[in-house]
Every structure is written in C-alpha cells, then in structure tokens.
Design a protein around this motif. Structure first.
Motif, PDB file in Angstrom:
ATOM      1  N   UNK A  50       0.830  -1.218   0.000  1.00 58.58           N
ATOM      2  CA  UNK A  50       0.000   0.000   0.000  1.00 58.58           C
ATOM      3  C   UNK A  50       0.856   1.255   0.000  1.00 58.58           C
ATOM      4  N   UNK A  51       1.953   1.211   0.750  1.00 60.21           N
ATOM      5  CA  UNK A  51       2.849   2.368   0.764  1.00 60.21           C
ATOM      6  C   UNK A  51       3.486   2.610  -0.584  1.00 60.21           C
ATOM      7  N   UNK A  52       3.837   1.536  -1.310  1.00 62.77           N
ATOM      8  CA  UNK A  52       4.395   1.685  -2.650  1.00 62.77           C
ATOM      9  C   UNK A  52       3.371   2.301  -3.603  1.00 62.77           C
ATOM     10  N   UNK A  53       2.123   1.836  -3.507  1.00 62.68           N
ATOM     11  CA  UNK A  53       1.068   2.404  -4.352  1.00 62.68           C
ATOM     12  C   UNK A  53       0.886   3.885  -4.053  1.00 62.68           C
ATOM     13  N   UNK A  54       0.858   4.229  -2.778  1.00 63.12           N
ATOM     14  CA  UNK A  54       0.698   5.648  -2.413  1.00 63.12           C
ATOM     15  C   UNK A  54       1.855   6.485  -2.954  1.00 63.12           C
ATOM     16  N   UNK A  55       3.077   5.915  -2.955  1.00 61.79           N
ATOM     17  CA  UNK A  55       4.241   6.676  -3.406  1.00 61.79           C
ATOM     18  C   UNK A  55       4.192   6.907  -4.909  1.00 61.79           C
ATOM     19  N   UNK A  56       3.877   5.873  -5.684  1.00 58.46           N
ATOM     20  CA  UNK A  56       3.855   6.060  -7.133  1.00 58.46           C
ATOM     21  C   UNK A  56       2.633   6.856  -7.582  1.00 58.46           C
ATOM     22  N   UNK A  57       1.619   6.991  -6.704  1.00 57.82           N
ATOM     23  CA  UNK A  57       0.431   7.762  -7.058  1.00 57.82           C
ATOM     24  C   UNK A  57       0.584   9.246  -6.753  1.00 57.82           C
ATOM     25  N   UNK A  58       1.698   9.633  -6.134  1.00 58.48           N
ATOM     26  CA  UNK A  58       1.898  11.036  -5.770  1.00 58.48           C
ATOM     27  C   UNK A  58       1.826  11.971  -6.983  1.00 58.48           C
ATOM     28  N   UNK A  59       2.478  11.660  -8.119  1.00 56.84           N
ATOM     29  CA  UNK A  59       2.451  12.615  -9.246  1.00 56.84           C
ATOM     30  C   UNK A  59       1.046  12.909  -9.766  1.00 56.84           C
ATOM     31  N   UNK A  60       0.184  11.885  -9.872  1.00 56.08           N
ATOM     32  CA  UNK A  60      -1.147  12.143 -10.417  1.00 56.08           C
ATOM     33  C   UNK A  60      -2.082  12.718  -9.357  1.00 56.08           C
ATOM     34  N   UNK A  61      -1.894  12.316  -8.088  1.00 57.32           N
ATOM     35  CA  UNK A  61      -2.741  12.867  -7.032  1.00 57.32           C
ATOM     36  C   UNK A  61      -2.503  14.362  -6.857  1.00 57.32           C
ATOM     37  N   UNK A  62      -1.297  14.824  -7.210  1.00 55.98           N
ATOM     38  CA  UNK A  62      -0.996  16.249  -7.082  1.00 55.98           C
ATOM     39  C   UNK A  62      -1.813  17.092  -8.036  1.00 55.98           C
ATOM     40  N   UNK A  63      -2.354  16.478  -9.081  1.00 55.49           N
ATOM     41  CA  UNK A  63      -3.134  17.225 -10.077  1.00 55.49           C
ATOM     42  C   UNK A  63      -4.596  16.789 -10.088  1.00 55.49           C
ATOM     43  N   UNK A  64      -5.048  16.166  -9.001  1.00 52.21           N
ATOM     44  CA  UNK A  64      -6.445  15.796  -8.836  1.00 52.21           C
ATOM     45  C   UNK A  64      -7.027  16.571  -7.664  1.00 52.21           C
ATOM     46  N   UNK A  66      -8.494  17.393  -4.048  1.00 56.00           N
ATOM     47  CA  UNK A  66      -8.056  16.764  -2.792  1.00 56.00           C
ATOM     48  C   UNK A  66      -8.932  15.601  -2.341  1.00 56.00           C
ATOM     49  N   UNK A  67     -10.219  15.646  -2.627  1.00 56.81           N
ATOM     50  CA  UNK A  67     -11.132  14.613  -2.160  1.00 56.81           C
ATOM     51  C   UNK A  67     -11.341  13.488  -3.177  1.00 56.81           C
ATOM     52  N   UNK A  68     -10.565  13.490  -4.254  1.00 62.70           N
ATOM     53  CA  UNK A  68     -10.707  12.474  -5.304  1.00 62.70           C
ATOM     54  C   UNK A  68      -9.543  11.491  -5.205  1.00 62.70           C
ATOM     55  N   UNK A  69      -9.867  10.193  -5.306  1.00 60.92           N
ATOM     56  CA  UNK A  69      -8.853   9.155  -5.263  1.00 60.92           C
ATOM     57  C   UNK A  69      -8.905   8.315  -6.534  1.00 60.92           C
ATOM     58  N   UNK A  70      -7.855   7.572  -6.771  1.00 59.77           N
ATOM     59  CA  UNK A  70      -7.863   6.609  -7.857  1.00 59.77           C
ATOM     60  C   UNK A  70      -8.862   5.500  -7.541  1.00 59.77           C
ATOM     61  N   UNK A  71      -9.446   4.927  -8.569  1.00 56.72           N
ATOM     62  CA  UNK A  71     -10.462   3.900  -8.368  1.00 56.72           C
ATOM     63  C   UNK A  71      -9.937   2.545  -8.823  1.00 56.72           C
ATOM     64  N   UNK A  72     -10.542   1.491  -8.285  1.00 53.85           N
ATOM     65  CA  UNK A  72     -10.230   0.120  -8.670  1.00 53.85           C
ATOM     66  C   UNK A  72     -11.482  -0.483  -9.293  1.00 53.85           C
ATOM     67  N   UNK A  73     -11.460  -0.672 -10.601  1.00 51.03           N
ATOM     68  CA  UNK A  73     -12.640  -1.148 -11.318  1.00 51.03           C
ATOM     69  C   UNK A  73     -12.787  -2.661 -11.183  1.00 51.03           C
ATOM     70  N   UNK A  74     -11.692  -3.394 -11.345  1.00 51.87           N
ATOM     71  CA  UNK A  74     -11.749  -4.848 -11.291  1.00 51.87           C
ATOM     72  C   UNK A  74     -12.008  -5.380  -9.894  1.00 51.87           C
ATOM     73  N   UNK A  75     -12.582  -6.585  -9.827  1.00 52.98           N
ATOM     74  CA  UNK A  75     -12.883  -7.200  -8.532  1.00 52.98           C
ATOM     75  C   UNK A  75     -11.605  -7.519  -7.769  1.00 52.98           C
ATOM     76  N   UNK A  76     -10.594  -8.058  -8.461  1.00 58.83           N
ATOM     77  CA  UNK A  76      -9.347  -8.460  -7.826  1.00 58.83           C
ATOM     78  C   UNK A  76      -8.248  -7.408  -7.952  1.00 58.83           C
ATOM     79  N   UNK A  77      -8.579  -6.244  -8.479  1.00 57.18           N
ATOM     80  CA  UNK A  77      -7.582  -5.190  -8.667  1.00 57.18           C
ATOM     81  C   UNK A  77      -6.920  -4.753  -7.368  1.00 57.18           C
ATOM     82  N   UNK A  78      -7.670  -4.578  -6.259  1.00 58.86           N
ATOM     83  CA  UNK A  78      -7.005  -4.147  -5.021  1.00 58.86           C
ATOM     84  C   UNK A  78      -5.954  -5.120  -4.508  1.00 58.86           C
ATOM     85  N   UNK A  79      -5.981  -6.378  -4.971  1.00 59.00           N
ATOM     86  CA  UNK A  79      -4.975  -7.354  -4.549  1.00 59.00           C
ATOM     87  C   UNK A  79      -3.839  -7.482  -5.553  1.00 59.00           C
TER      88      UNK A  79
END
Length: 264
Positions: A50-64, A66-79
C-alpha cells in the motif's frame, strides 16, 4: 583466434562441458531470483504494498482534487495491482545483484582486461537505470499529468483506474530505464570494435531522429513526455561518445597487437 596451446592465453584450458554451463546458468538464475525474493520481502515489511502504491500515485494525485482518489474497477484489482508493484519494486531494488549474476556467468570467458571494464559498466548501467526511473517519477509524470489534466473539461471528474495507471507508469519506468542505457551500449559497441568513435559522430544526426521516433512510440501522446525521453537520449549519446574515447585509449597494447595480427 588465439592458439589454445599458447601459454600467453589466460583462457587456455578453461573450457567447460555444455552441461556444466547449463548448471552454472541454473544456479545464477536461482541466485538472482533469491535476491529479488529477498527484496520483495523487505519491501513488503516496509513500506508495504500500500505504501508503494501511495508513493507512485503522488504525481497524479498532485493534479487531482483533494477529495478524489484513484479507483479500482476490477474485482481483484485491489490485490493484484499492489502485488504487481511489489514485484517490480523488488526487481528494481535487486537490480545490481541480478546484473552481477549475469556478469558472474560470463566472467569466466573474459580476459582480465575485459573483466576490469565489465564491472564499471555494471555499476554505470545500474545507476543509469535508477536515474531514468527517478527522472520519470520526479519530473516526467508531474509535467505529463499537469499537461493532460489541463485538457479535462470542468464538467468531467477525472478519476483514473489504478490498474491502467500502474500499467502506464511501469511502461514508462521500463522505457526510460532502457533508454538511459545508451552510453553503455555505445561504449560496448566501440569496445568490441563494432563501430568507431568517428562513425558515431557522423551518425549523430540520424540518432537524433531515431531518438524522437522512439520517444513518439513508447511514450504517451503528449509533447512533454516525448521531449523528456528524446532529449536525454541525445545527451546520453554524446556522453557515450565521450566514454568510448576513454575505453579506446585504455585498450591494452597486447589486445591491439592481437587484433592487428588477426587482420593481417
């Protein structure tokens, strides 16, 4: 070719059976996998998938927003997506160890002067790969997403899928990591007399065109990322030419005389 009976040939009598080569290759592959596995365990402990995901998501989250997050469409995507990122991060962390295993496999077939320049190239190649990935993470992604998000209409809420985002940035990591190996490739080509420094200089204009074509193919369809890949490739090509002069000047006299004898 050197005479196998020539006592000056340090590789004379070191030939091994084909089966021995296969066993050595198997061992080196296993050692490399053990290193990657150990790196994955360390990264799983800290900072965690989870920490790795948060780190690589920093560049795109900076341009979204504040209350918007990336989404997981697939059922098994969060794993599966964090697991994929963990595997890639483990490979990157263990990259010097993996390259060393490759070098250790081919080292017995190299002369001593070839081994001396092989190790610096391993260090340089690993450093350039890390530099390319860091360049993507801290510069390219920020500028690219700022450019892309600038075209988002006010009526559209841009919420990218985490799976497609990870796939896109991992492909950029791979593209820049490989592209930053240009100096190593250039120096090896000169060292093994595939080309000369003069030919590399005359090929400079063609390489610039090739660099921009490659950047247009492997990067997203935005000007920022294409320029961010093509321009460093051109600069690294010049660094490779400079490094090739050093490798050519440090070539042993015995090797030069042997090459002249083969040609005559």
């Amino acid at each position: 070719m050197a005479d196998p009976k020539d006592p000056a040939d340090e590789l004379a009598g070191t030939e091994q059976p084909f089966v021995a080569h296969l066993m050595e290759l198997r061992d080196r592959i296993l050692y490399a996998l053990y290193g990657v596995g150990a790196a994955m365990v360390l990264l799983a402990i800290w900072p965690g998938p989870s920490g790795l995901i948060d780190w690589i998501a920093v560049p795109i989250r900076a341009h979204m927003p504040p209350d918007v997050k990336l989404i997981a469409v697939g059922v098994f995507t969060p794993f599966f997506v964090p697991l994929k990122v963990l595997m890639m991060a483990g490979l990157l962390l263990a990259l010097p160890w993996v390259i060393y295993q490759i070098w250790a496999f081919v080292a017995p077939g190299l002369y001593s002067h070839e081994k001396r320049f092989a190790l610096p190239l391993i260090v340089i190649g690993s450093a350039l790969a890390y530099l390319g990935i860091a360049f993507v993470q801290f510069f390219v992604l920020d500028k690219m997403f700022a450019f892309i998000q600038g075209f988002t209409p006010a009526s559209v809420n841009a919420t990218p899928d985490i799976a497609s985002y990870v796939e896109a940035i991992l492909s950029l990591y791979l593209a820049f990591g490989l592209a930053f190996q240009v100096p190593v490739v250039v120096m090896l080509m000169v060292r093994f007399e595939m080309v000369t420094v003069e030919k590399l200089k005359s090929f400079r204009g063609y390489f610039i065109v090739i660099a921009f074509v490659i950047a247009a193919i492997v990067t997203p369809p935005d000007v920022i990322s294409q320029l961010a890949l093509a321009i460093p490739m051109c600069l690294l090509y010049e660094i490779g030419i400079w490094g090739s002069r050093w490798f050519a000047s440090t070539k042993p006299k015995t090797e030069v005389s042997a090459a002249d004898a083969d040609q005559s």
